[in-house]
Structures are given as C-alpha cells and as structure tokens.
Design an enzyme around this catalytic site. Structure first.
Site, PDB file in Angstrom:
ATOM      1  N   HIS A   1       0.866  -1.171   0.000  1.00 49.23           N
ATOM      2  CA  HIS A   1       0.000   0.000   0.000  1.00 49.23           C
ATOM      3  C   HIS A   1       0.905   1.224   0.000  1.00 49.23           C
ATOM      4  CE1 HIS A   1      -3.014   2.962   0.874  1.00 49.23           C
ATOM      5  NE2 HIS A   1      -3.955   2.057   0.788  1.00 49.23           N
TER       6      HIS A   1
ATOM      7  N   ASP B   1      -6.557  -6.059   2.453  1.00 49.06           N
ATOM      8  CA  ASP B   1      -7.235  -7.105   1.691  1.00 49.06           C
ATOM      9  C   ASP B   1      -6.757  -8.490   2.117  1.00 49.06           C
ATOM     10  OD1 ASP B   1      -8.765  -5.425  -0.273  1.00 49.06           O
ATOM     11  OD2 ASP B   1      -6.737  -4.745  -0.748  1.00 49.06           O
TER      12      ASP B   1
END
Length: 404
Positions: A292, A340
């Site tokens: 990320h 996720d």
C-alpha cells in the site's frame, strides 16, 4: 551559499523549510504526507520529523502548491487534496479524529467508532433503529445497492441535514447493510455479533469486530471521493453510500479482497503457500493483497487483523499456509500484506465466501463514508473538476458542413 540554498540541497529538510519551499501551511504539508506525496521520517531522540527534499522539489515542479496550481496528473494517486478532519495517516499509523485506530480496534465496536467519526456526544443513534427483516434482492454489493435504493426513497428523514438527523439516517443505513449481509436477519445488536451469528461462526465475532473498525475509514480513497462528489450535489446519504458501494466493488479497490481470497484458496488447495505465489508470478499475474503506497513499512491494519484471527483460533495448519503466502509474497515483491490480505485470511479461516469478505469491508467503510458525506455537506461546496481537453482542434463553422 545561502542557508536557504544549503537546506534545499540536503536529502531531508525540516517542516518549516518544506512548508516554505511549497508556500503552504504546515497543516497542508502534513496533508501531503498523509496522501503519500511527501515522505517523512522521525529523528532519533526527538518528536520532530524530517521531509524528503526530492519530494518537495517534485511537488514544486508540478505547479505552485500554494497558489492552486494543478499538477499535470491531477486525479492520479495523491491528488486532488481536500481538507478533512476525519482521518489522518501519518508515520505508518491510522488515526480517526486524532484517536489511534489500532488502539480502538482492540476493543471498540463499529457503532462506537461511528459515534466518534460522526462527532456525536453520548447519544446512540443505533439505540432505537428498527429494520424489518427482508431477504436481500441479490447477494453482496448488488443486494446492498438495491436495498438502499428502495429504503432511501421511503425515508423522508434522509433529507434532514442536522447532525443528529444525519446520524440517525446513518445508523439506519448501516443497519440495512448489516441486514443485507446477514441474509435478512434483524440487526438488533453490534454489527460484529449479528454477522457472526448469522454466518454461524460465533468464534469469529471478535476478529470481525476488529476488521470492521479498521475498515471504517481510510482518508480520501476512491470510494470516499465518490461519496463526497455525490454528497456535494446534496444527494441523500443513501445515494452517497450507493456511490461508495459501486466504487468499492471495483477490482482495484474493495474488489481486491475477493482476488486475495482466491489466492489463499489456491494456496490451501496446493497445500503450499510459496508454490501458489510462485505459480501466480510465473503466469505473469499480479499478486493481490500486498503493498500500500501509504504504508511503505507495511499495512498495520493487516497486522492487527491477522493477530485478531490468530487470537481467536490459535495455531492451525490453515494459518501456516497463509503465513507462507505472506512470506513468499514479501520475498518476491518486497511488499507486506495489506488490509485485503487480512480480510481474506479472516474469510478463509471461517469458510466465508467472497461476498461476505467484501461485506465486512463495505459495512465497516460505510461509517466513514457517512462521515465524509456529512463533512462535505457542511462545507457547502460542489466538487466539479475541470477537464484538460485532449481531442481534435475545433473546426471553423464552414468546416462542419456536410459535403454534397
């Protein structure tokens, strides 16, 4: 060489120097950091932080940040910048209105976090919310959108704009979403308990609670921006959340969670996490669930979710395979697991399908969307970017005539 020139040639500069270079306030500088536009690092033995001079120069080269100049790629990651008092991402940590989200995730319910993000006092907008049981029209996000479209049309109170009214409307929306993802159950308690009971996995309740809280908001991501655009037109909170749901479903946003779950299922089928990662990469496929840009040292939401799952289950072979996937993915890409990956692990551990995995994401994130909708409404501004035209040059009027 002047002091100013010497400072700008260093690899790292102070906040005062960085703000001066960009001609912005320190608050705006911190916003650039939270969006990943400027890297910062702490100083040993000090609470002060330093800022990457190369990032500052790059921002300046894209236009005068302090005078409203438009970067060449203004809607790519990191731009535009909107003022918001909801969530801060700084130094690898996530804060909801100044409160550490990781600390909140240790014990708070989603409903408690809603009160914080919606800026409520001790009142509980969920206390008297009653949602009639109704089977969803379709599974997952499609069913949620259908439910909110119908419920929003019937909810006259959704047009009220006071803070208490928006909170009560928000509570009804969240309860509708919980009902959809619990197959029409009556959501008469905290979301994590309703979901765990409806899904027949009571042991997962605490892990679900942790995940819901960590999903609650993540600053100005794609779905939050979609919500704010809808809210800026004075659309109802129902319509704004529908915009968020539609955006979340995309494979580059919340739709990444089902993709990551598929990777974990592949690893479990092979019984070898490293082999699953290797096969993906050999086929030239992307590796979902890793990295990320706002967390170069690793996504703390993933770490906390994985810890909550492990705390609820203890050691088990499934988690050994998941650990192997995480280790192989990190070794191959240099990136750690992200949210996720944590949500997919939670789902795989208790045999939940992809719709329920993304449901945890959507229900949690709806609380943040509603905070963004309220903040945008309060600003009174309409979000309306301009387009940089790249088509053919206009023709003279006579050039548009059809030939005989």
């Amino acid at each position: 060489m002047s002091e100013r020139a010497a400072s700008s040639s260093r690899a790292w500069i102070t906040a005062a120097e960085a703000a001066a270079e960009l001609n912005v306030s320190r608050a705006t500088l911190y916003a650039y950091v939270s969006r990943g536009l400027v890297e910062s690092r702490g100083q040993p033995g000090s609470r002060r932080r330093l800022y990457a001079a190369t990032d500052i120069r790059r921002l300046r080269s894209h236009g005068d940040a302090g005078s409203g100049g438009t970067p060449d790629r203004a809607l790519d990651f990191g731009a535009p910048l909107l003022d918001s008092a909801i969530t801060l991402i700084d130094g690898g940590r996530l804060y909801y209105r100044g409160r550490d989200a990781l600390a909140l995730a240790e014990s708070a319910s989603l409903e408690t976090v809603a009160g914080l993000l919606w800026q409520l006092d001790d009142s509980d907008p969920f206390a008297d919310v009653v949602i009639e049981p109704e089977p969803p029209a379709a599974p997952g996000i499609a069913g949620a959108i259908a439910r909110l479209a119908v419920a929003g049309r019937a909810d006259v109170a959704a047009y009220a704009r006071t803070t208490p009214a928006l909170a009560r409307t928000g509570a009804r929306i969240v309860r509708h979403l919980v009902s959809v993802w619990s197959d029409g159950a009556v959501p008469d308690g905290p979301a994590h308990r309703v979901l765990a009971t409806a899904w027949g996995v009571p042991a997962a309740a605490e892990a679900i609670r942790t995940a819901l809280v960590l999903c609650a908001d993540h600053e100005l991501n794609a779905s939050a921006f979609a919500v704010r655009v809808a809210a800026s037109t004075r659309a109802t909170p129902y319509a704004a959340v529908i915009a968020g749901l539609a955006t979340l479903e995309g494979p580059r946003h919340g739709g990444m969670t089902p993709q990551t779950l598929a990777l974990i299922h592949e690893a479990l089928r092979l019984g070898d996490g490293r082999a699953a990662v290797t096969e993906r990469l050999r086929r030239g496929e992307a590796l979902p669930g890793f990295g990320h840009p706002l967390y170069p040292d690793g996504d703390p939401r993933a770490t906390a979710t994985l810890q909550a799952v492990r705390k609820a289950t203890g050691p088990q072979p499934l988690l050994d395979v998941v650990d192997a996937v995480a280790a192989a993915g990190r070794a191959a890409t240099g990136l750690g697991p992200n949210l996720d990956f944590g949500l997919a692990t939670l789902a795989a551990t208790w045999g939940l399908d992809a719709d329920r995995a993304i449901g945890v994401f959507a229900i949690g994130r709806s609380v943040g969307w509603l905070a963004h909708a309220a903040e945008q409404l309060a600003s009174g501004t309409l979000i309306r970017p301009r387009a940089r035209y790249t088509g053919p040059e206009p023709r003279p009027a006579h050039g548009n005539r059809a030939r005989p």
